[in-house]
Write a protein that holds these residues in place. Structure first.
Motif, PDB file in Angstrom:
ATOM      1  N   VAL A  73       0.702   4.959 -15.288  1.00  0.00           N
ATOM      2  CA  VAL A  73       1.401   5.041 -13.761  1.00  0.00           C
ATOM      3  C   VAL A  73       0.429   5.556 -13.186  1.00  0.00           C
ATOM      4  CG1 VAL A  73       3.363   4.942 -12.840  1.00  0.00           C
ATOM      5  CG2 VAL A  73       3.296   4.752 -15.185  1.00  0.00           C
ATOM      6  N   ARG A  74      -0.327   4.737 -11.829  1.00  0.00           N
ATOM      7  CA  ARG A  74      -0.522   5.769 -11.194  1.00  0.00           C
ATOM      8  C   ARG A  74       0.020   5.327  -9.125  1.00  0.00           C
ATOM      9  NH1 ARG A  74      -6.601   4.214  -9.586  1.00  0.00           N
ATOM     10  NH2 ARG A  74      -6.778   4.504  -6.866  1.00  0.00           N
ATOM     11  N   VAL A  75      -0.306   6.831  -8.636  1.00  0.00           N
ATOM     12  CA  VAL A  75       0.471   6.408  -7.827  1.00  0.00           C
ATOM     13  C   VAL A  75      -0.269   6.816  -6.752  1.00  0.00           C
ATOM     14  CG1 VAL A  75       2.730   7.540  -5.844  1.00  0.00           C
ATOM     15  CG2 VAL A  75       2.698   7.099  -8.565  1.00  0.00           C
ATOM     16  N   ASP A  76      -0.955   6.204  -5.151  1.00  0.00           N
ATOM     17  CA  ASP A  76      -1.066   6.467  -4.356  1.00  0.00           C
ATOM     18  C   ASP A  76      -0.540   6.429  -3.274  1.00  0.00           C
ATOM     19  OD1 ASP A  76      -4.092   6.279  -5.638  1.00  0.00           O
ATOM     20  OD2 ASP A  76      -2.996   4.911  -6.318  1.00  0.00           O
ATOM     21  N   SER A  77      -1.368   7.045  -1.648  1.00  0.00           N
ATOM     22  CA  SER A  77       0.027   7.341  -0.813  1.00  0.00           C
ATOM     23  C   SER A  77      -1.756   7.332   0.552  1.00  0.00           C
ATOM     24  CB  SER A  77       0.764   7.917  -0.146  1.00  0.00           C
ATOM     25  OG  SER A  77      -0.338   8.778  -0.447  1.00  0.00           O
TER      26      SER A  77
END
Length: 1003
Positions: free
Chosen positions: A566-570
């Motif tokens: 899982v990876r989260v970018d913004s």
């Protein structure tokens, strides 16, 4: 006439030692159903195998071919295995249980020496269906040649399920009462083995043992393959392209391939884009004519960085361009992981229509030269009221009834599928060159089209234990799936969404989810469902699931050997926040014991307050959107506004308009106020007020200068605010330069003075219908965040205040606060809020539990290895046109649909809602069918819909393919009609109104 009794003495004829004798008489289709002459069973099996080869070459996604190659033992091996799996589906027809059913064929079989005891075979309480017989014979044959049990176990359900249902192993055994007569004795075993061997060798194997796979595919892949088997069978059962072959000497694989090739060409079937090249750095501008925004580049990069097919959750503000980003992500994911098309699922039919045009424009911009844009199917029940769709299919031969091939009955012949009515028939439009192939337009086949835009229901139904669910999975697997507005799924619908994501994850289908207002808990649930499916896990908890650090954001999830990744970018949004001014325009809220007179008086006062507000706000012009939580409130306010501004400056849009009128108004509204439409002075109205219901929440791409909205849960309220000042460069009228929202539907007092006293047990008073729809719990928590923002200032009515929300920057925090577990409401509301929370949580549990009986898998079965028993307890098939199961995935919230017609005076002249005359009995000429159906309207749920169950079609509609299940509601010349003990009225402007015989909340 039943077959003769078995004498125990073989008839003279071809010796059973020669397989050619039985193969020359075992029939697959009767002469009556195969174009006038018998079609041998061998012919049909080889035809189906040849069609499967065509599917492999011209339809299957590269990803699907790759999976089957792995199962079969290496590159190039999957093709033969797939063709064989399709070809052997009807092996069970080589049994007395099937062959006795057509007397001319039975006589020939007996003459060849294959006998049975007629009364025993014919008089069974439980028939042994041929698909069950196919599974039984396959199990027996595969075990005899030494197949590993793990492979026998996943292969036999594919044959057992090819008529839409997967039984367990006990169900496919021949009934004991048959005393061995149903499957036949030793002579039959020779014939059955010879038939299977002949098919196997014709497909290129040396023998049955060589067919054995080397790997067991995931259950979702098995379901995908099962749908493809049904597709191959249905095509090969079309008597127009596969007429009977009664002479075994004419039957060969070469001939079958020629027939399949001719049929494929004439049907115009095709796949999507095949092996797609990855888009380059200039692709976004080439597709859409503008440079990508930061958030769009973020989404595309996330798609490029995924190490395997997985899930992208895109959260970005309304108007940020999520759709374009999702289409580019789909293009990237398809190129990387071998998908051959897309499915774009929208929350409603109304939101599907504009998306249809966007997807077609995107495909056209690919510039491949193979006219992909014409291959997009619009998949919902009202698509013929979409002008772009009509333009795609009009001008070609259209019929009011069935077309092409509808499906196969238990004999493998054309006809109604197990008495399912239109659920098993192709009904609707013909298509020719330049549009999706006609075959795809039939019932249950729409998702098989390479590019599909439709409602999210299409995916939700793929997660139900319903007949032919494998066709839906076959239509989704091999594509990239894009779902917009996923926050719109309530707790009941979410059960099917989560189940569907599990299956898509296991099938390796890339999925892109879009939302502007996704609660954190829902994000977690969706991500965990997908990765649990990808890992074939019953349950999976991602302990370290990161929260987005900004807005817009992208959460990426996929499965790797070491486990879920899982990876989260913004990133920053493309434009600065708007300071949206909030104010409360309070209104009198009748108590639960108020009389109808008191309720009407309160509604009139509420309407007057809004009229006065708009008269002041729009004095210098401007376009306003008013969102009411019920149709009744919208109709009442429209009437009041039209009396002041005139009908030319007020528009009404809600779900209880007739289908044709609703489609026309929606198109007109989007044309006048669309985000990409003209600016002020270039066609945009000087002044326009649109009064709408919740239709304006989802993918309603308009730009208004002012918003008035009934209070709703914060995520939905923010969606409505997303229509406000959507186009940053537009010149606004004086006084409307600052975006303003006026909240209605609640009483004054404790919102801005949170501890000032109790209106309703501590918290504010909301109109009763809003509490029925949304529950008091979320409304109270939303009111709390409104109260936190309010500050003293000018407003409307008593107890008014004004405050500011930063949009879109404040959206994630507002949604997280309202849907979180932290204490939020003021102290004076807490007792009220506590009781509301208990009631809401109990209701949520009840609604979630009510979905369980319909889910494709049960608790404890989510790690199942095969499809055996998947339909042990299945959803009952509802009658009517395709989509009759919508109530299953929407908790029955959708009221019944009726077709409005008008009967004038005491005579028998029946007219359509638009005034076109029908015959005495309501008979409909082909050119009037769409005009009749344009009068379709959906009733509110509850008593009115219950009363509609007693309605039926007009006499002239009985037997009509498109009207035989329609419920006709007959109105008089003034638009009035009776619905049980209730009265209804249809007005061309207001739409449908319902007067219930007793008090009931009407939405």
């Amino acid at each position: 006439m039943l077959s003769e009794g078995w004498s125990g003495v073989p008839d003279a004829g071809v010796p059973l030692e020669s397989v050619e004798g039985p193969l020359g008489v075992l029939w697959g289709k009767s002469a009556e159903r195969a174009g006038g002459q018998t079609n041998l069973l061998l012919s049909h099996l080889l035809d189906t195998g040849a069609v499967a080869e065509r599917l492999w070459e011209s339809f299957l996604a590269p990803s699907t071919r790759g999976l089957l190659d792995e199962v079969a033992g290496g590159p190039g091996r999957g093709r033969r295995l797939f063709a064989w799996l399709c070809a052997v589906h009807d092996l069970g027809k080589a049994t007395p249980a099937f062959q006795y059913q057509w007397e001319p064929g039975a006589r020939a079989v007996r003459a060849a020496g294959l006998r049975w005891h007629g009364p025993t075979v014919a008089n069974q309480k439980r028939r042994w269906r041929h698909e069950h017989a196919s599974a039984y014979l396959l199990m027996r044959a595969l075990r005899r040649v030494g197949w590993a049990e793990c492979h026998v176990a996943w292969v036999w359900p594919l044959a057992a399920g090819h008529h839409g249902m997967f039984p367990d192993e006990d169900a496919v055994q021949p009934p004991r009462q048959g005393r061995g007569q149903l499957q036949g004795g030793a002579d039959w075993e020779v014939a059955q083995a010879g038939l299977l061997e002949r098919v196997t060798v014709e497909l290129g194997f040396e023998g049955l043992a060589e067919v054995q796979p080397v790997a067991v595919p995931a259950r979702a892949v098995q379901l995908h393959v099962s749908g493809l088997i049904v597709m191959a069978d249905w095509i090969a059962s079309d008597k127009e392209y596969f007429p009977g072959l009664p002479d075994v000497s004419q039957v060969s694989m070469k001939g079958a391939r020629e027939r399949a090739g001719s049929a494929w060409t004439k049907l115009g079937l095709r796949g999507g884009w095949g092996a797609l090249a990855g888009p380059g750095p200039e692709a976004f501008r080439e597709r859409f004519g503008v440079e990508a925004r930061p958030s769009q580049r973020l989404v595309m990069q996330a798609a490029r960085d995924m190490e395997g097919p997985g899930l992208l959750v895109v959260e970005a503000p309304m108007g940020e361009g999520k759709t374009k980003a999702a289409l580019m992500a789909a293009e990237i994911l398809a190129a990387r992981f071998g998908a051959d098309g897309v499915f774009v699922g929208m929350p409603t039919q109304a939101t599907s229509d504009p998306m249809f045009g966007q997807v077609r424009a995107w495909l056209q911009a690919l510039g491949r030269g193979d006219d992909l844009a014409s291959q997009v199917a619009l998949l919902h029940g009202k698509r013929m009221f979409n002008k772009e769709w009509r333009g795609l299919v009009e001008g070609r031969e259209r019929v009011g009834g069935e077309f092409g091939f509808a499906g196969v009955d238990e004999f493998g012949c054309e006809g109604d599928v197990y008495g399912m009515g239109e659920q098993g028939r192709g009904v609707g439009e013909r298509s020719g060159a330049g549009g999706p192939a006609e075959w795809f337009l039939g019932a249950k086949r729409g998702l098989l089209c390479p590019f599909v835009v439709g409602t999210v229901d299409q995916l939700l139904l793929a997660a139900t234990r319903s007949r032919h669910v494998m066709l839906r999975m076959a239509g989704l697997a091999g594509k990239v799936v894009v779902l917009d507005e996923v926050h719109a799924a309530d707790v009941y619908m979410s059960q099917f969404l989560v189940e569907g994501l599990r299956w898509l994850g296991q099938a390796g289908v890339p999925v892109v989810l879009l939302s502007a207002t996704l609660p954190p808990g829902q994000r977690r649930e969706l991500v965990e469902a997908y990765v649990a499916g990808a890992g074939s896990r019953e349950e999976l908890r991602l302990e370290a699931l990161p929260e987005p650090g900004g807005y817009p954001s992208v959460t990426s999830a996929w499965s790797a050997v070491e486990g879920p990744c899982v990876r989260v970018d913004s990133c920053e949004g493309w434009r600065p926040d708007l300071s949206v001014a909030l104010a409360v325009c309070s209104e009198p809220v009748p108590g639960p014991r108020a009389s109808r007179v008191q309720e009407r008086q309160a509604q009139q006062e509420a309407d007057v307050a809004v009229v006065d507000l708009l008269r002041a706000q729009l004095e210098g012009g401007g376009c306003a959107l008013i969102v009411r939580n019920t149709v009744v409130r919208a109709q009442s306010l429209y009437s009041a506004l039209a009396g002041v501004f005139g009908v030319g400056e007020v528009m009404l849009l809600h779900g209880r308009l007739a289908a044709g009128a609703r489609a026309e108004r929606t198109e007109r509204c989007l044309g006048l106020l669309g985000v990409s439409g003209p600016g002020v002075g270039e066609g945009r109205p000087h002044r326009l007020v649109v009064v709408a219901t919740q239709l304006a929440e989802q993918s309603f791409d308009v730009d208004v200068d002012l918003l008035v909205s009934d209070v709703a849960p914060v995520d939905l309220l923010l969606q409505r605010i997303g229509r406000l000042h959507r186009h940053g460069d537009r010149v606004r009228p004086p006084g409307l330069v600052v975006p303003q929202v006026f909240l209605t539907g609640l009483g004054g007092g404790p919102v801005e003075g949170a501890d000032a006293g109790s209106v309703c047990g501590g918290g504010p008073a909301f109109i009763r219908a809003s509490e029925v729809i949304y529950g008091r719990h979320l409304l109270l928590r939303t009111a709390a965040v409104v109260a936190d923002a309010l500050r003293p200032g000018p407003g409307c009515g008593s107890g008014s205040g004004a405050g500011v929300w930063q949009v879109p920057g404040g959206v994630p925090g507002l949604v997280a606060a309202v849907y979180g577990g932290e204490e939020l409401v003021p102290a004076g509301w807490r007792e009220d809020a506590g009781a509301a929370r208990v009631e809401w949580e109990e209701r949520q549990r009840e609604r979630a539990q009510s979905a369980v009986p319909f889910l494709l898998t049960r608790r404890g079965d989510k790690e199942g290895v095969t499809l055996a028993g998947l339909h042990r307890v299945a959803v009952a098939a509802s009658g009517g046109a395709e989509g009759g199961l919508d109530g299953v995935v929407r908790d029955g919230e959708m009221g019944e649909e009726v077709v409005l017609v008008v009967r004038e005076g005491e005579g028998e002249v029946v007219r359509t809602l638009s005034g076109r005359a029908l015959s005495v009995n309501g008979d409909v000429a082909d050119e009037l069918i769409d005009d009749v159906l344009a009068g379709t309207v959906r009733l509110p749920g509850g008593p009115a819909s219950s009363a509609a169950a007693a309605l039926g079609p007009l006499p002239g509609w009985v037997g009509h393919p498109r009207l035989r299940y329609a419920r006709a509601l007959v109105l008089d010349g003034l638009g009035w009609g009776e619905l049980g003990e209730h009265r209804v009225h249809y007005d061309d402007v207001l739409g449908l109104t319902v007067e219930l015989a007793r008090r009931w909340p009407v939405r």
